[in-house]
Design a protein around this motif. Structure first.
Motif, mmCIF file in Angstrom:
data_model
loop_
_atom_site.group_PDB
_atom_site.id
_atom_site.type_symbol
_atom_site.label_atom_id
_atom_site.label_comp_id
_atom_site.label_asym_id
_atom_site.label_seq_id
_atom_site.Cartn_x
_atom_site.Cartn_y
_atom_site.Cartn_z
ATOM 1 N N ARG A 1 -27.564 -19.848 49.016
ATOM 2 C CA ARG A 1 -28.814 -20.656 48.867
ATOM 3 C C ARG A 1 -29.828 -20.990 49.865
ATOM 4 O O ARG A 1 -29.320 -21.058 51.166
ATOM 5 C CB ARG A 1 -28.531 -22.094 48.241
ATOM 6 C CG ARG A 1 -29.479 -23.178 48.038
ATOM 7 C CD ARG A 1 -29.184 -24.456 47.607
ATOM 8 N NE ARG A 1 -28.557 -24.494 46.379
ATOM 9 C CZ ARG A 1 -29.384 -24.359 45.168
ATOM 10 N NH1 ARG A 1 -30.615 -24.312 45.231
ATOM 11 N NH2 ARG A 1 -28.731 -24.246 44.177
ATOM 12 N N GLU A 2 -31.167 -20.932 49.697
ATOM 13 C CA GLU A 2 -31.960 -21.237 50.941
ATOM 14 C C GLU A 2 -32.647 -22.560 50.782
ATOM 15 O O GLU A 2 -32.963 -23.066 49.562
ATOM 16 C CB GLU A 2 -33.201 -20.262 50.827
ATOM 17 C CG GLU A 2 -34.256 -20.638 51.850
ATOM 18 C CD GLU A 2 -35.442 -19.578 51.818
ATOM 19 O OE1 GLU A 2 -36.366 -19.904 52.454
ATOM 20 O OE2 GLU A 2 -35.372 -18.663 51.016
ATOM 21 N N ILE A 3 -32.223 -23.403 51.640
ATOM 22 C CA ILE A 3 -32.728 -24.645 51.883
ATOM 23 C C ILE A 3 -34.046 -24.898 52.421
ATOM 24 O O ILE A 3 -34.377 -24.703 53.431
ATOM 25 C CB ILE A 3 -31.904 -25.677 52.477
ATOM 26 C CG1 ILE A 3 -30.159 -25.385 52.205
ATOM 27 C CG2 ILE A 3 -32.135 -27.184 52.434
ATOM 28 C CD1 ILE A 3 -30.066 -25.849 50.594
ATOM 29 N N ASN A 4 -34.891 -25.386 51.407
ATOM 30 C CA ASN A 4 -36.543 -25.371 51.838
ATOM 31 C C ASN A 4 -36.621 -26.852 52.468
ATOM 32 O O ASN A 4 -36.006 -27.822 52.148
ATOM 33 C CB ASN A 4 -37.334 -25.432 50.516
ATOM 34 C CG ASN A 4 -37.063 -24.224 49.843
ATOM 35 O OD1 ASN A 4 -37.121 -22.893 50.260
ATOM 36 N ND2 ASN A 4 -36.952 -24.032 48.379
ATOM 37 N N PRO A 5 -37.727 -26.730 53.259
ATOM 38 C CA PRO A 5 -38.073 -27.808 54.022
ATOM 39 C C PRO A 5 -38.179 -29.169 53.237
ATOM 40 O O PRO A 5 -38.014 -30.182 53.620
ATOM 41 C CB PRO A 5 -39.162 -27.541 55.011
ATOM 42 C CG PRO A 5 -38.967 -25.934 54.979
ATOM 43 C CD PRO A 5 -38.376 -25.575 53.836
ATOM 44 N N LEU B 1 -32.922 -29.602 44.498
ATOM 45 C CA LEU B 1 -32.063 -31.092 44.278
ATOM 46 C C LEU B 1 -31.828 -31.555 42.924
ATOM 47 O O LEU B 1 -32.711 -31.089 42.019
ATOM 48 C CB LEU B 1 -32.877 -32.106 45.008
ATOM 49 C CG LEU B 1 -32.513 -33.605 45.109
ATOM 50 C CD1 LEU B 1 -31.428 -33.532 46.226
ATOM 51 C CD2 LEU B 1 -33.610 -34.521 45.525
ATOM 52 N N ALA B 2 -30.720 -32.042 42.705
ATOM 53 C CA ALA B 2 -30.464 -32.298 41.538
ATOM 54 C C ALA B 2 -29.927 -34.093 41.357
ATOM 55 O O ALA B 2 -29.657 -34.529 42.085
ATOM 56 C CB ALA B 2 -29.211 -31.585 40.935
ATOM 57 N N GLY C 1 -24.186 -25.120 45.554
ATOM 58 C CA GLY C 1 -24.515 -25.706 46.821
ATOM 59 C C GLY C 1 -25.817 -26.381 46.708
ATOM 60 O O GLY C 1 -26.542 -26.138 47.404
ATOM 61 N N LEU C 2 -26.033 -26.913 45.402
ATOM 62 C CA LEU C 2 -27.124 -27.626 45.196
ATOM 63 C C LEU C 2 -26.772 -29.215 45.599
ATOM 64 O O LEU C 2 -25.993 -29.789 44.996
ATOM 65 C CB LEU C 2 -27.357 -27.772 43.475
ATOM 66 C CG LEU C 2 -28.636 -28.258 43.135
ATOM 67 C CD1 LEU C 2 -29.864 -27.901 43.863
ATOM 68 C CD2 LEU C 2 -28.892 -28.172 41.734
ATOM 69 N N LYS D 1 -30.262 -32.998 55.849
ATOM 70 C CA LYS D 1 -28.979 -33.727 55.048
ATOM 71 C C LYS D 1 -28.594 -32.554 53.893
ATOM 72 O O LYS D 1 -27.674 -32.726 53.436
ATOM 73 C CB LYS D 1 -29.751 -34.898 54.777
ATOM 74 C CG LYS D 1 -28.500 -35.825 53.789
ATOM 75 C CD LYS D 1 -27.238 -36.250 54.395
ATOM 76 C CE LYS D 1 -26.459 -36.907 53.534
ATOM 77 N NZ LYS D 1 -24.944 -37.059 54.339
ATOM 78 N N ARG D 2 -29.877 -32.075 53.221
ATOM 79 C CA ARG D 2 -29.774 -31.232 52.156
ATOM 80 C C ARG D 2 -28.654 -30.003 52.465
ATOM 81 O O ARG D 2 -27.969 -29.595 51.769
ATOM 82 C CB ARG D 2 -30.843 -31.023 51.422
ATOM 83 C CG ARG D 2 -31.482 -32.211 50.819
ATOM 84 C CD ARG D 2 -32.807 -31.699 49.774
ATOM 85 N NE ARG D 2 -33.964 -31.893 50.843
ATOM 86 C CZ ARG D 2 -34.652 -30.519 51.149
ATOM 87 N NH1 ARG D 2 -34.424 -29.426 50.792
ATOM 88 N NH2 ARG D 2 -35.795 -30.712 51.897
ATOM 89 N N GLU D 3 -29.156 -29.475 53.529
ATOM 90 C CA GLU D 3 -28.509 -28.343 54.147
ATOM 91 C C GLU D 3 -26.860 -28.629 54.311
ATOM 92 O O GLU D 3 -25.933 -28.035 53.864
ATOM 93 C CB GLU D 3 -28.993 -27.972 55.591
ATOM 94 C CG GLU D 3 -28.500 -26.578 56.088
ATOM 95 C CD GLU D 3 -28.746 -25.456 55.398
ATOM 96 O OE1 GLU D 3 -27.728 -24.835 54.980
ATOM 97 O OE2 GLU D 3 -29.931 -25.033 55.463
#
Length: 349
Positions: free
Chosen positions: A170-174, A252-253, A268-269, A320-322
């Protein structure tokens, strides 16, 4: 080669939801991959669920007894004997000690799904608890000497559609641009509506949202009307079969507690969890403590503003999401169903 058959006894309804049946489906698919056959025994008629199971090459029969009763156990054993099944798998909180003993008295192998030690005594050959809070065996102190325990998230069951995502990165977007909302197969208290209203309160017109509901959700028309009246980019999808793709699409979920948490972790969501059943609270709290999800709270006690403010915070918190994404992927490796079915197969040889 003799085809090994298993009976799965599980239930779904508006109140119970579809989680028990869907995690059993993951087990069934892994058993099929070993060349075995699966028969589901259900108590309540659900066309959507029946069609899903039939599409997987699984036979479906219906019970003619009170769920969890001695007659339920007897009919389940009768089906097992009729189909020459080597295992019976049961998933539900009404399959307690007397029910298990009734099945074992017929000499058939038995696997019991469990979440919190719901039975007074365990007569099953295998007890499967895939939850993160299983860190000791005290829950199952009252069990037979032959009863083996499969405990922890290494046994978390994921359906076949997730298996091909094993090595996906997964790529975590800014900035969070895409949001997935899912509250299981039925959502009897319509927490989904509360989340949609919270997003309306937040009023982020650059946030694209997909809301997923199950085939047994009784609030479809109400939700469709709410989505249609919203000025935001929200779409409602019902009874989807592409959940991994939707989880891969999202940044994000917002989800209920329960088996969905293992799917979200595997994908990885980063997830915000609202608990909608008592048996979800301990697991959601522990996932929050370990930094894998954010537990917003119990659905009756949280306001629209609270939900909106938490979403707002995580829209911009890339680090934090990463962190949540990486911890989730470490928690669930996706091999749980294969581990369980291998154990079952080895016990027959």
């Amino acid at each position: 080669m003799i085809i090994k058959k298993i009976i799965i006894r599980a239930d779904a309804s508006i109140q119970v939801g579809t989680g028990h049946v869907m995690r059993c489906l993951a087990l069934a698919q892994a058993w099929q991959d070993k060349g075995g056959e699966v028969i589901f025994i259900l108590a309540n008629k659900s066309t959507a669920l029946e069609n899903r199971l039939l599409s997987e090459g699984i036979k479906v029969v219906y019970l003619l007894a009170e769920t969890g009763s001695y007659e339920d156990a007897n009919q389940t054993v009768d089906f097992a004997q009729k189909f020459n099944a080597q295992w019976i798998v049961v998933d539900g909180y009404h399959f307690r000690a007397k029910y298990q003993k009734a099945i074992k008295d017929f000499g058939i192998r038995l696997l019991v799904f469990d979440d919190y030690g719901h039975a007074e005594h365990y007569y099953a050959d295998l007890v499967l608890n895939q939850n993160i809070v299983v860190n000791n065996k005290d829950l199952y102190r009252n069990r037979e000497t032959y009863t083996q325990l499969l405990l922890g998230t290494q046994y978390a069951l994921l359906r076949r559609e997730f298996w091909q995502w094993q090595n996906w990165q997964r790529e975590i977007n800014p900035i969070t641009r895409k949001l997935l909302v899912t509250f299981g197969g039925s959502d009897p208290d319509n927490v989904t509506l509360k989340v949609i209203q919270a997003l309306d309160w937040l009023n982020k017109d650059d946030l694209e949202t997909i809301v997923v509901i199950g085939g047994t959700n009784p609030h479809h028309e109400v939700l469709q009307k709410e989505v249609s009246n919203s000025s935001l980019a929200i779409s409602l999808q019902r009874n989807v079969s592409n959940m991994p793709e939707l989880m891969a699409w999202a940044d994000l979920a917002i989800a209920a507690g329960g088996s969905t948490n293992w799917e979200l972790a595997f994908m990885g969501l980063p997830s915000l969890v609202i608990t909608v059943a008592d048996n979800q609270k301990a697991i959601a709290t522990e996932l929050d403590t370990q930094g894998i999800v954010i537990h917003i709270g119990w659905y009756q006690q949280i306001t629209l503003e609270k939900i909106g403010m938490v979403v707002q915070e995580f829209i911009y918190d890339q680090s934090k999401r990463e962190e949540m994404s990486q911890k989730g992927k470490k928690l669930v490796n996706g091999y749980g169903a294969r581990h369980v079915t291998s154990k079952m197969a080895n016990m027959l040889s």
